[in-house]
Design a protein around this motif. Structure first.
Motif, PDB file in Angstrom:
ATOM      1  N   ARG A  78      47.424  50.139  35.089  1.00 10.83           N
ATOM      2  CA  ARG A  78      47.211  50.283  36.214  1.00 10.83           C
ATOM      3  C   ARG A  78      45.669  50.542  36.564  1.00 10.83           C
ATOM      4  NH1 ARG A  78      52.013  53.053  39.802  1.00 10.83           N
ATOM      5  NH2 ARG A  78      53.550  51.541  38.968  1.00 10.83           N
ATOM      6  N   GLN A  79      45.277  51.477  35.727  1.00 11.40           N
ATOM      7  CA  GLN A  79      43.565  51.987  35.647  1.00 11.40           C
ATOM      8  C   GLN A  79      42.798  50.956  35.672  1.00 11.40           C
ATOM      9  OE1 GLN A  79      42.726  55.045  32.784  1.00 11.40           O
ATOM     10  NE2 GLN A  79      40.388  54.943  33.474  1.00 11.40           N
ATOM     11  N   GLN A  80      42.962  50.105  34.615  1.00  7.02           N
ATOM     12  CA  GLN A  80      42.063  48.839  34.630  1.00  7.02           C
ATOM     13  C   GLN A  80      42.277  48.033  35.755  1.00  7.02           C
ATOM     14  OE1 GLN A  80      39.757  49.958  32.454  1.00  7.02           O
ATOM     15  NE2 GLN A  80      39.403  48.025  31.897  1.00  7.02           N
ATOM     16  N   ALA A  81      43.645  47.644  36.348  1.00  5.24           N
ATOM     17  CA  ALA A  81      43.782  46.882  37.565  1.00  5.24           C
ATOM     18  C   ALA A  81      43.027  47.390  38.716  1.00  5.24           C
ATOM     19  CB  ALA A  81      45.027  46.837  37.662  1.00  5.24           C
ATOM     20  N   PHE A  82      43.083  48.965  38.834  1.00  6.86           N
ATOM     21  CA  PHE A  82      42.161  49.368  39.974  1.00  6.86           C
ATOM     22  C   PHE A  82      40.603  49.367  39.795  1.00  6.86           C
ATOM     23  CE2 PHE A  82      46.162  51.848  40.919  1.00  6.86           C
ATOM     24  CZ  PHE A  82      46.250  51.266  42.283  1.00  6.86           C
ATOM     25  N   GLU A  83      40.262  49.362  38.475  1.00  8.70           N
ATOM     26  CA  GLU A  83      38.809  49.138  38.407  1.00  8.70           C
ATOM     27  C   GLU A  83      38.441  47.779  38.636  1.00  8.70           C
ATOM     28  OE1 GLU A  83      37.869  50.696  34.764  1.00  8.70           O
ATOM     29  OE2 GLU A  83      38.628  52.472  34.490  1.00  8.70           O
ATOM     30  N   TYR A  84      38.924  46.852  38.129  1.00 10.71           N
ATOM     31  CA  TYR A  84      38.721  45.466  38.581  1.00 10.71           C
ATOM     32  C   TYR A  84      38.947  45.002  40.057  1.00 10.71           C
ATOM     33  CZ  TYR A  84      37.174  44.046  33.993  1.00 10.71           C
ATOM     34  OH  TYR A  84      36.346  43.906  32.947  1.00 10.71           O
ATOM     35  N   LEU A  85      39.750  45.664  40.667  1.00 13.11           N
ATOM     36  CA  LEU A  85      39.831  45.411  42.092  1.00 13.11           C
ATOM     37  C   LEU A  85      38.788  46.047  42.967  1.00 13.11           C
ATOM     38  CD1 LEU A  85      43.753  45.992  42.682  1.00 13.11           C
ATOM     39  CD2 LEU A  85      42.600  43.879  43.257  1.00 13.11           C
ATOM     40  N   GLU A  86      38.474  47.464  42.605  1.00  8.27           N
ATOM     41  CA  GLU A  86      37.171  47.997  43.217  1.00  8.27           C
ATOM     42  C   GLU A  86      35.953  47.165  42.975  1.00  8.27           C
ATOM     43  OE1 GLU A  86      37.404  52.020  41.542  1.00  8.27           O
ATOM     44  OE2 GLU A  86      39.009  52.406  42.715  1.00  8.27           O
ATOM     45  N   LYS A  87      36.008  46.657  41.694  1.00  7.01           N
ATOM     46  CA  LYS A  87      34.721  45.654  41.472  1.00  7.01           C
ATOM     47  C   LYS A  87      34.793  44.697  42.233  1.00  7.01           C
ATOM     48  CE  LYS A  87      32.317  43.358  37.689  1.00  7.01           C
ATOM     49  NZ  LYS A  87      31.563  42.371  38.680  1.00  7.01           N
ATOM     50  N   ALA A  88      35.786  43.747  42.515  1.00  8.23           N
ATOM     51  CA  ALA A  88      36.058  42.630  43.001  1.00  8.23           C
ATOM     52  C   ALA A  88      35.683  42.656  44.736  1.00  8.23           C
ATOM     53  CB  ALA A  88      37.458  42.135  43.194  1.00  8.23           C
ATOM     54  N   TYR A  89      36.224  43.953  45.044  1.00  4.36           N
ATOM     55  CA  TYR A  89      35.863  44.423  46.528  1.00  4.36           C
ATOM     56  C   TYR A  89      34.520  44.576  46.754  1.00  4.36           C
ATOM     57  CZ  TYR A  89      35.932  46.963  51.145  1.00  4.36           C
ATOM     58  OH  TYR A  89      35.611  47.306  52.213  1.00  4.36           O
ATOM     59  N   ALA A  90      33.851  45.242  45.826  1.00  7.90           N
ATOM     60  CA  ALA A  90      32.229  45.816  45.772  1.00  7.90           C
ATOM     61  C   ALA A  90      31.323  44.448  46.008  1.00  7.90           C
ATOM     62  CB  ALA A  90      32.003  46.733  45.063  1.00  7.90           C
ATOM     63  N   ASP A  91      32.065  43.480  45.183  1.00  7.53           N
ATOM     64  CA  ASP A  91      31.114  42.195  44.736  1.00  7.53           C
ATOM     65  C   ASP A  91      31.293  41.260  46.027  1.00  7.53           C
ATOM     66  OD1 ASP A  91      30.108  43.527  42.587  1.00  7.53           O
ATOM     67  OD2 ASP A  91      31.222  42.261  41.335  1.00  7.53           O
ATOM     68  N   GLY A  92      32.143  41.624  46.667  1.00  6.93           N
ATOM     69  CA  GLY A  92      32.501  40.481  47.864  1.00  6.93           C
ATOM     70  C   GLY A  92      33.353  39.450  47.345  1.00  6.93           C
ATOM     71  N   ASP A  93      33.876  39.609  46.346  1.00  8.13           N
ATOM     72  CA  ASP A  93      35.118  38.437  45.684  1.00  8.13           C
ATOM     73  C   ASP A  93      35.898  37.849  46.825  1.00  8.13           C
ATOM     74  OD1 ASP A  93      36.776  36.944  44.406  1.00  8.13           O
ATOM     75  OD2 ASP A  93      37.052  38.278  42.763  1.00  8.13           O
ATOM     76  N   SER A  94      35.638  36.311  46.917  1.00  9.59           N
ATOM     77  CA  SER A  94      36.242  35.585  48.034  1.00  9.59           C
ATOM     78  C   SER A  94      37.567  35.713  47.626  1.00  9.59           C
ATOM     79  CB  SER A  94      35.718  34.361  48.196  1.00  9.59           C
ATOM     80  OG  SER A  94      35.716  33.523  47.110  1.00  9.59           O
ATOM     81  N   GLU A  95      38.282  35.596  46.570  1.00 10.50           N
ATOM     82  CA  GLU A  95      39.527  35.695  46.268  1.00 10.50           C
ATOM     83  C   GLU A  95      40.508  36.795  46.565  1.00 10.50           C
ATOM     84  OE1 GLU A  95      41.146  32.882  44.829  1.00 10.50           O
ATOM     85  OE2 GLU A  95      39.171  31.995  45.354  1.00 10.50           O
ATOM     86  N   MET A  96      39.549  38.158  47.119  1.00  8.96           N
ATOM     87  CA  MET A  96      40.423  39.331  47.285  1.00  8.96           C
ATOM     88  C   MET A  96      41.503  39.334  48.370  1.00  8.96           C
ATOM     89  SD  MET A  96      39.877  41.977  45.690  1.00  8.96           S
ATOM     90  CE  MET A  96      40.183  43.193  46.783  1.00  8.96           C
ATOM     91  N   LEU A  97      41.424  38.449  49.407  1.00  9.74           N
ATOM     92  CA  LEU A  97      42.322  37.940  50.473  1.00  9.74           C
ATOM     93  C   LEU A  97      43.643  37.402  49.940  1.00  9.74           C
ATOM     94  CD1 LEU A  97      40.012  36.445  53.169  1.00  9.74           C
ATOM     95  CD2 LEU A  97      40.992  38.921  53.268  1.00  9.74           C
ATOM     96  N   PHE A  98      43.499  36.763  48.876  1.00 14.22           N
ATOM     97  CA  PHE A  98      44.758  35.946  48.293  1.00 14.22           C
ATOM     98  C   PHE A  98      45.320  37.172  47.133  1.00 14.22           C
ATOM     99  CE2 PHE A  98      41.921  32.586  49.584  1.00 14.22           C
ATOM    100  CZ  PHE A  98      42.602  32.209  50.210  1.00 14.22           C
ATOM    101  N   VAL A  99      44.477  37.679  46.440  1.00 16.57           N
ATOM    102  CA  VAL A  99      44.858  38.571  45.197  1.00 16.57           C
ATOM    103  C   VAL A  99      45.693  39.573  45.944  1.00 16.57           C
ATOM    104  CG1 VAL A  99      44.234  40.032  43.647  1.00 16.57           C
ATOM    105  CG2 VAL A  99      43.150  37.927  43.753  1.00 16.57           C
TER     106      VAL A  99
END
Length: 82
Positions: free
Chosen positions: A44-65
């Motif tokens: 969970r910890q690593q998952a949250f870290e990468y979700l936060e990075k994806a959000y901060a970077d404007g990862d276009s896949e976030m809407l699906f993920v």
């Protein structure tokens, strides 16, 4: 795979395959895919870290993920409320 994720708990072949696929992606930011892989692996910890990075970077896949059922176990975690 063990080199990138040395503390990976035993997981299903599907989770390992998804992790291998996520790590092989090179044409775009893969933070959201790696977050899903960590969630599947139960980290969970690593998952949250990468979700936060994806959000901060404007990862276009976030809407699906964020709708991916692999993240369901994270939804009840208090960290998901911050």
């Amino acid at each position: 795979m063990r080199k990138a994720f040395p503390n990976l708990a035993p997981v299903s072949a599907d989770a390992k395959g998804y992790l291998d696929l996520a790590m092989a992606m090179t044409d775009f930011d893969r933070s959201s895919a790696v977050a899903v892989a960590y969630a599947l692996a139960g980290n969970r910890q690593q998952a949250f870290e990468y979700l936060e990075k994806a959000y901060a970077d404007g990862d276009s896949e976030m809407l699906f993920v964020i709708r991916n059922p692999a993240l369901d176990p994270l939804r009840s975690d208090p960290a998901s409320k911050t």
